[in-house]
Design a protein around this motif. Structure first.
Motif, PDB file in Angstrom:
ATOM      1  N   GLY A  89      78.310  81.425  79.460  1.00  0.00           N
ATOM      2  CA  GLY A  89      77.782  80.880  78.215  1.00  0.00           C
ATOM      3  C   GLY A  89      78.476  79.589  77.820  1.00  0.00           C
ATOM      4  O   GLY A  89      79.521  79.221  78.356  1.00  0.00           O
ATOM      5  N   GLU A  90      77.885  78.905  76.839  1.00  0.00           N
ATOM      6  CA  GLU A  90      78.404  77.625  76.367  1.00  0.00           C
ATOM      7  C   GLU A  90      79.423  77.781  75.248  1.00  0.00           C
ATOM      8  O   GLU A  90      79.957  76.807  74.751  1.00  0.00           O
ATOM      9  N   TYR A  91      79.677  78.984  74.820  1.00  0.00           N
ATOM     10  CA  TYR A  91      80.574  79.238  73.706  1.00  0.00           C
ATOM     11  C   TYR A  91      82.046  79.182  74.104  1.00  0.00           C
ATOM     12  O   TYR A  91      82.399  79.280  75.278  1.00  0.00           O
ATOM     13  N   LEU A  92      82.902  79.002  73.106  1.00  0.00           N
ATOM     14  CA  LEU A  92      84.341  79.126  73.315  1.00  0.00           C
ATOM     15  C   LEU A  92      84.685  80.606  73.323  1.00  0.00           C
ATOM     16  O   LEU A  92      84.183  81.373  72.501  1.00  0.00           O
ATOM     17  N   HIS A  93      85.543  80.999  74.237  1.00  0.00           N
ATOM     18  CA  HIS A  93      85.828  82.419  74.428  1.00  0.00           C
ATOM     19  C   HIS A  93      87.258  82.734  73.993  1.00  0.00           C
ATOM     20  O   HIS A  93      88.216  82.247  74.580  1.00  0.00           O
ATOM     21  N   ALA A  94      87.389  83.545  72.947  1.00  0.00           N
ATOM     22  CA  ALA A  94      88.707  83.958  72.453  1.00  0.00           C
ATOM     23  C   ALA A  94      89.039  85.357  72.946  1.00  0.00           C
ATOM     24  O   ALA A  94      88.161  86.220  73.028  1.00  0.00           O
ATOM     25  N   GLY A  95      90.295  85.566  73.271  1.00  0.00           N
ATOM     26  CA  GLY A  95      90.738  86.871  73.736  1.00  0.00           C
ATOM     27  C   GLY A  95      91.278  87.726  72.605  1.00  0.00           C
ATOM     28  O   GLY A  95      91.314  87.325  71.438  1.00  0.00           O
ATOM     29  N   CYS A  96      91.722  88.915  72.942  1.00  0.00           N
ATOM     30  CA  CYS A  96      92.194  89.885  71.953  1.00  0.00           C
ATOM     31  C   CYS A  96      93.639  90.275  72.248  1.00  0.00           C
ATOM     32  O   CYS A  96      93.933  90.847  73.297  1.00  0.00           O
ATOM     33  N   TRP A  97      94.529  89.974  71.309  1.00  0.00           N
ATOM     34  CA  TRP A  97      95.937  90.305  71.488  1.00  0.00           C
ATOM     35  C   TRP A  97      96.217  91.798  71.352  1.00  0.00           C
ATOM     36  O   TRP A  97      97.224  92.292  71.870  1.00  0.00           O
ATOM     37  N   ASP A 107      94.297  81.516  78.557  1.00  0.00           N
ATOM     38  CA  ASP A 107      93.519  80.495  77.844  1.00  0.00           C
ATOM     39  C   ASP A 107      92.770  81.104  76.661  1.00  0.00           C
ATOM     40  O   ASP A 107      92.698  80.505  75.582  1.00  0.00           O
ATOM     41  N   LYS A 108      92.200  82.277  76.856  1.00  0.00           N
ATOM     42  CA  LYS A 108      91.453  82.937  75.791  1.00  0.00           C
ATOM     43  C   LYS A 108      92.395  83.433  74.691  1.00  0.00           C
ATOM     44  O   LYS A 108      92.075  83.362  73.492  1.00  0.00           O
ATOM     45  N   LEU A 109      93.566  83.923  75.086  1.00  0.00           N
ATOM     46  CA  LEU A 109      94.526  84.430  74.103  1.00  0.00           C
ATOM     47  C   LEU A 109      95.167  83.302  73.290  1.00  0.00           C
ATOM     48  O   LEU A 109      95.641  83.533  72.170  1.00  0.00           O
ATOM     49  N   LEU A 110      95.192  82.097  73.822  1.00  0.00           N
ATOM     50  CA  LEU A 110      95.775  80.959  73.097  1.00  0.00           C
ATOM     51  C   LEU A 110      94.774  80.293  72.156  1.00  0.00           C
ATOM     52  O   LEU A 110      95.173  79.522  71.278  1.00  0.00           O
ATOM     53  N   LEU A 111      93.485  80.576  72.311  1.00  0.00           N
ATOM     54  CA  LEU A 111      92.465  79.834  71.572  1.00  0.00           C
ATOM     55  C   LEU A 111      92.613  79.992  70.058  1.00  0.00           C
ATOM     56  O   LEU A 111      92.365  79.062  69.294  1.00  0.00           O
ATOM     57  N   PHE A 112      93.032  81.162  69.587  1.00  0.00           N
ATOM     58  CA  PHE A 112      93.134  81.390  68.137  1.00  0.00           C
ATOM     59  C   PHE A 112      94.112  80.428  67.470  1.00  0.00           C
ATOM     60  O   PHE A 112      93.989  80.148  66.267  1.00  0.00           O
ATOM     61  N   LEU A 113      95.073  79.912  68.221  1.00  0.00           N
ATOM     62  CA  LEU A 113      96.089  79.035  67.634  1.00  0.00           C
ATOM     63  C   LEU A 113      95.477  77.770  67.036  1.00  0.00           C
ATOM     64  O   LEU A 113      96.005  77.229  66.055  1.00  0.00           O
ATOM     65  N   MET A 147      93.617  87.147  65.521  1.00  0.00           N
ATOM     66  CA  MET A 147      94.373  87.387  66.756  1.00  0.00           C
ATOM     67  C   MET A 147      93.714  88.453  67.622  1.00  0.00           C
ATOM     68  O   MET A 147      93.945  88.517  68.833  1.00  0.00           O
ATOM     69  N   THR A 148      92.920  89.301  67.006  1.00  0.00           N
ATOM     70  CA  THR A 148      92.321  90.432  67.729  1.00  0.00           C
ATOM     71  C   THR A 148      90.825  90.522  67.448  1.00  0.00           C
ATOM     72  O   THR A 148      90.315  89.897  66.512  1.00  0.00           O
ATOM     73  N   ASN A 149      90.147  91.313  68.253  1.00  0.00           N
ATOM     74  CA  ASN A 149      88.758  91.639  67.947  1.00  0.00           C
ATOM     75  C   ASN A 149      88.675  93.070  67.414  1.00  0.00           C
ATOM     76  O   ASN A 149      87.697  93.791  67.617  1.00  0.00           O
ATOM     77  N   ASN A 150      89.718  93.494  66.684  1.00  0.00           N
ATOM     78  CA  ASN A 150      89.760  94.846  66.123  1.00  0.00           C
ATOM     79  C   ASN A 150      88.580  95.127  65.201  1.00  0.00           C
ATOM     80  O   ASN A 150      88.126  96.266  65.088  1.00  0.00           O
ATOM     81  N   LEU A 151      88.104  94.092  64.509  1.00  0.00           N
ATOM     82  CA  LEU A 151      86.966  94.280  63.617  1.00  0.00           C
ATOM     83  C   LEU A 151      85.763  94.812  64.390  1.00  0.00           C
ATOM     84  O   LEU A 151      85.086  95.749  63.949  1.00  0.00           O
TER      85      LEU A 151
END
Length: 318
Positions: free
Chosen positions: A48-56, A145-151, A158-162
């Motif tokens: 996909g074209e989206y930015l991908h964030a990871g989950c700490w 890279d995905k885990l650093l994106l939230f910065l 920081m998480t996708n707990n929601l």
């Protein structure tokens, strides 16, 4: 299941039935979306074209599972301790309702050094092949890279707990109704869960909101207007009070000893809605059953002989 983030203007939870978790499925679900998607480390979300964030939380959990029993000085425990320091800063900022620009500043000055410390630390580890610690280190490195994106994005958690918490009610419900036998049944379940969980995310009384939808929507036919649909969205300012508070809360505020069911006309349409005014035992908590019995009786075409009267013996707790 897809849900908007905690800082989103519209709080939405959308459940969709798909028969697998393949890359094609993810592409179908997300379409041409080009914003930010936060997920666990499942590989099929990588397109996909989206930015991908990871989950700490997922990264942290793998290190927690690697800690030898009662060994607080282990390398895995050290990694968890570093991650937890970042979590504390994030939690305190969210609790204090720190604005996005301040969160970004805090992340750059305080959280980034902690994350760098974490990666410097796990870079020194040489876990044995196939070990839990090896799997944890590999996950963190592959997801870096995905885990650093939230910065650099204060709107990202920081998480996708929601999302994890939002999908849990459906998992619990599925254990109760023992799955869906057809695709249409699964689609229907996903539709209703989307309405229910979105209502919950917006602080609505789910029973009152669903009752209101069932009273209003039939009168609009199969092609309601955009304006009509906007008026019943969970974030709409025109929803009646019964969508925000329970019948018990509304009535006992002014009439603590009585409930009565009467008919009234919605100010937004010609549909009927119910107002609770009388019952014999207002503190037993059975009013939802009283109202649902009355509502579904009316829905099926049966009408009370006297619309201002409810025979409580038929519906009250016995």
């Amino acid at each position: 299941m897809v849900c908007t983030g905690a800082s989103a203007k519209l709080l939405i939870a959308i459940y969709t039935y798909l028969d697998n978790r393949s890359k094609v499925t993810a592409e179908e679900l997300l379409g041409s979306y080009d914003g930010i998607v936060q997920t666990d480390g499942l590989g099929s979300y990588g397109s996909g074209e989206y930015l991908h964030a990871g989950c700490w939380s997922h990264a942290r959990r793998k290190f927690v599972d690697s800690i030898p029993e009662n060994d607080k000085n282990s390398k895995a425990a050290k990694a968890v301790e570093i991650i937890d320091r970042a979590f504390v800063l994030e939690r305190e900022a969210r609790k204090a309702n720190v604005p996005p620009e301040k969160i970004l500043e805090m992340r750059q000055k305080e959280v980034r050094p902690i994350i760098e410390e974490f990666y410097n630390f796990i870079g020194t580890l040489r876990p044995s092949k196939g070990s839990h610690l090896g799997a944890a280190v590999t996950y963190a490195l592959n997801q870096k890279d995905k885990l650093l994106l939230f910065l650099d994005h204060p709107e990202v958690e920081m998480t996708n707990n929601l999302a994890e918490h939002t999908v849990k009610p459906f998992v619990i419900d599925r254990k109760n109704f023992l799955f869906s036998e057809t695709d249409k049944g699964a689609d229907a379940s996903a539709l209703f869960m989307s309405v229910i969980e979105t209502a919950k995310r917006n602080g609505l009384n789910v029973f009152g909101y669903l009752s209101y939808l069932m009273l209003v929507l039939p009168s609009w036919g199969k092609t309601p207007s955009e304006e009509q649909l906007d008026s019943i969205m969970p974030w709409s300012a025109t929803l009646p009070e019964t969508c925000h508070r329970t019948y018990h809360q509304i009535v006992t505020a002014s009439h603590p000893q009585y409930f009565i069911v009467t008919d009234s006309i919605s100010p937004h349409s010609n549909s009927q809605q119910l107002t609770v005014i009388h019952c014999d035992e207002p503190n037993t908590g059975f009013e939802p059953r009283l109202i649902s019995a009355h509502f579904f009786a009316r829905w099926s075409g049966w009408r009370l002989r006297n619309k201002n009267e409810v025979h409580t013996k038929s519906y009250a707790n016995k």
